[in-house]
Enzyme design. Structure first.
Site, short mmCIF file in Angstrom:
data_model
loop_
_atom_site.label_atom_id
_atom_site.label_comp_id
_atom_site.label_asym_id
_atom_site.label_seq_id
_atom_site.Cartn_x
_atom_site.Cartn_y
_atom_site.Cartn_z
CB SER A 37 -45.40 31.94 -2.56
OG SER A 37 -44.17 31.42 -1.66
CG ASP A 38 -40.21 36.54 -3.17
OD1 ASP A 38 -40.28 36.71 -4.23
OD2 ASP A 38 -39.09 36.94 -2.38
CD GLN A 39 -36.83 29.55 -1.27
OE1 GLN A 39 -36.25 28.95 -2.52
NE2 GLN A 39 -37.43 28.57 -0.67
#
Length: 192
Positions: free
Chosen positions: A68-70
């Site tokens: 995941s990445d934001q």
């Protein structure tokens, strides 16, 4: 049942995934997170989430791996984790009275089964107009230097906001659990 691995060093993602009650391990991905020239924030988040999942899955081919990445998106410009007080102050000043899109991407990969799924959960966040004093009080109280956009909506940072618009509420904290659950079921895991 296959081993589930969270390919992330984020304590926020670890806490969110723990809500599902599934046993899981954590492995740190080795991915260069430098944005490519001209890369839009949504594409950056997608690319990094998938790269993190693939990196860990390469080392654990039988496992189901979540990456995941934001990336905070202010008018198409990616805002990363501030890292220190000065950069956090500058970010919050820029976001004051503005709408920021938090582009949160998630990917689930299992090399041995060939599963590769990915999705993006954009969250539109409207910041209040913030005075210098409010920014300073907030940063001294919460020190969110490890958060994209310099604010923790799950904590005191909620007081900086006018509104949050999302179809996957945990996306703003860093892992869109509705989408993640969908992908884990596709990988053969029982959730709940």
């Amino acid at each position: 049942m296959r081993t589930l691995i969270l390919g992330s060093t984020s304590r926020y993602r670890r806490e969110l995934l723990g809500r599902l009650g599934l046993p899981f391990e954590v492995a740190a991905p080795e991915v260069d997170e430098t944005p490519r020239p001209g890369e839009p924030p949504a594409e950056l988040a997608r690319r990094l989430a998938l790269a993190k999942a693939h990196d860990v899955a390469q080392r654990h081919p039988e496992a189901v791996v979540i990456g995941s990445d934001q990336v905070a998106d202010l008018d198409g410009e990616p805002l990363g984790k501030p890292g220190d007080h000065g950069r956090a102050t500058a970010q919050l000043r820029r976001m004051s009275g503005r709408t920021v899109i938090f582009q949160t991407a998630v990917a689930v990969v299992c090399r041995s089964s060939g599963l590769v799924q990915q999705d993006l959960a954009p969250v539109r966040v409207e910041f209040r107009r913030l005075s210098h004093e409010e920014i300073e009080r907030y940063l001294q109280a919460e020190r969110p230097y490890d958060c994209a956009g310099s604010a923790k909506s799950e904590g005191l940072g909620i007081a900086l906001l006018d509104a949050i618009h999302s179809d996957d509420p945990t996306a703003l904290v860093g892992l869109p659990l509705i989408r993640t659950c969908r992908m884990l079921r596709a990988a053969g895991l029982q959730v709940p």
